[in-house]
Design an enzyme around this catalytic site. Structure first.
Site, PDB file in Angstrom:
ATOM      1  CE1 TYR A  17       4.821  -1.948  -5.796  1.00  0.00           C
ATOM      2  CE2 TYR A  17       5.411  -0.307  -4.150  1.00  0.00           C
ATOM      3  CZ  TYR A  17       4.629  -1.374  -4.558  1.00  0.00           C
ATOM      4  OH  TYR A  17       3.661  -1.868  -3.719  1.00  0.00           O
ATOM      5  CG  HIS A  22       2.281   0.058 -12.758  1.00  0.00           C
ATOM      6  ND1 HIS A  22       1.548   0.295 -13.899  1.00  0.00           N
ATOM      7  CD2 HIS A  22       1.375   0.060 -11.741  1.00  0.00           C
ATOM      8  CE1 HIS A  22       0.263   0.435 -13.589  1.00  0.00           C
ATOM      9  NE2 HIS A  22       0.132   0.306 -12.290  1.00  0.00           N
ATOM     10  CG  PHE A  68       1.401   3.843  -3.393  1.00  0.00           C
ATOM     11  CD1 PHE A  68       2.260   2.849  -3.841  1.00  0.00           C
ATOM     12  CD2 PHE A  68       1.528   4.301  -2.095  1.00  0.00           C
ATOM     13  CE1 PHE A  68       3.221   2.313  -3.002  1.00  0.00           C
ATOM     14  CE2 PHE A  68       2.483   3.772  -1.246  1.00  0.00           C
ATOM     15  CZ  PHE A  68       3.333   2.772  -1.696  1.00  0.00           C
ATOM     16  CG  ASN A  70      -4.189   3.722  -5.881  1.00  0.00           C
ATOM     17  OD1 ASN A  70      -3.164   4.225  -5.427  1.00  0.00           O
ATOM     18  ND2 ASN A  70      -5.006   2.990  -5.152  1.00  0.00           N
ATOM     19  CG  ASN A 116      -6.273   1.384 -10.858  1.00  0.00           C
ATOM     20  OD1 ASN A 116      -7.396   1.451 -11.352  1.00  0.00           O
ATOM     21  ND2 ASN A 116      -5.815   0.300 -10.264  1.00  0.00           N
TER      22      ASN A 116
END
Length: 194
Positions: A17, A22, A68, A70, A116
């Site tokens: 990632y 994000h 993560f 969320n 989220n």
């Protein structure tokens, strides 16, 4: 206004990632750490990487959750509860689909807008959404079905340049926030466009 005591940069962990849209919140916190000549260290009990910076207004914690996205509330809640930091003393930096690259907005309160990470943080703070946020524009792919793939991919080079420029500006505005308060910082950041 309350003094900011915790600045959180939202991201997903791991090499997969790294550099994805994000993770824009993490980029801002890393830039702030660099400005204050510190680096974040893994801190298992706060489910993230932390550092403490000394500002003109006293110590401020930096946090990048290693959960993560969320589950970001797990990290924010753990550190905030341990140090008795109130929601209004927290600033969350996160990616924002509804703003173009090169634009950022500083505000207090509001909903999660489908994010989220914010949703989980609001829940972890006892449904209190009164924290500050810096919304870092990443643009929108055009259709809601494309959002998941879009936020988990890397920006085009010209968008990355604009995001880098607004992160640089946002880090300067945080220094203004420490020194002159939220209104001065908000007025400057919210009128910036890379």
């Amino acid at each position: 206004m309350s003094q900011i005591k915790l600045i959180v940069g939202l991201a997903n962990p791991g090499a997969k990632y790294e550099g994805t849209r994000h993770n824009a919140g993490e980029w801002l916190v890393n830039e702030l750490a660099r400005m204050y000549n510190t680096s974040l260290k893994d801190e298992a009990k706060y489910f993230g990487k932390t550092a403490k910076i000394n500002t003109v207004n006293g110590d401020v914690w930096l946090l990048i959750p290693t959960t993560f996205m969320n589950l970001s509330g797990k990290a924010v809640g753990a550190l905030a509860h341990f140090f008795r930091i109130k929601a209004e003393e927290i600033l969350i930096a996160h990616d924002e689909l509804d703003l173009p690259p090169g634009v950022a907005k500083l505000k207090q309160g509001g909903g999660h807008g489908g994010h989220n990470g914010l949703k989980d943080i609001i829940s972890a703070l006892g449904n209190n959404n009164n924290f500050y946020r810096i919304r870092l524009g990443i643009g929108h792919p055009g259709h809601k079905d494309q959002v998941a793939g879009y936020v988990l991919s890397k920006p085009a080079p010209q968008d990355q340049q604009k995001i880098n420029a607004v992160i640089d500006e946002a880090s300067r505005c945080l220094e203004i926030l420490f020194k002159d308060g939220v209104t001065s910082a908000t007025n400057r950041l919210n009128s910036f466009k890379a």
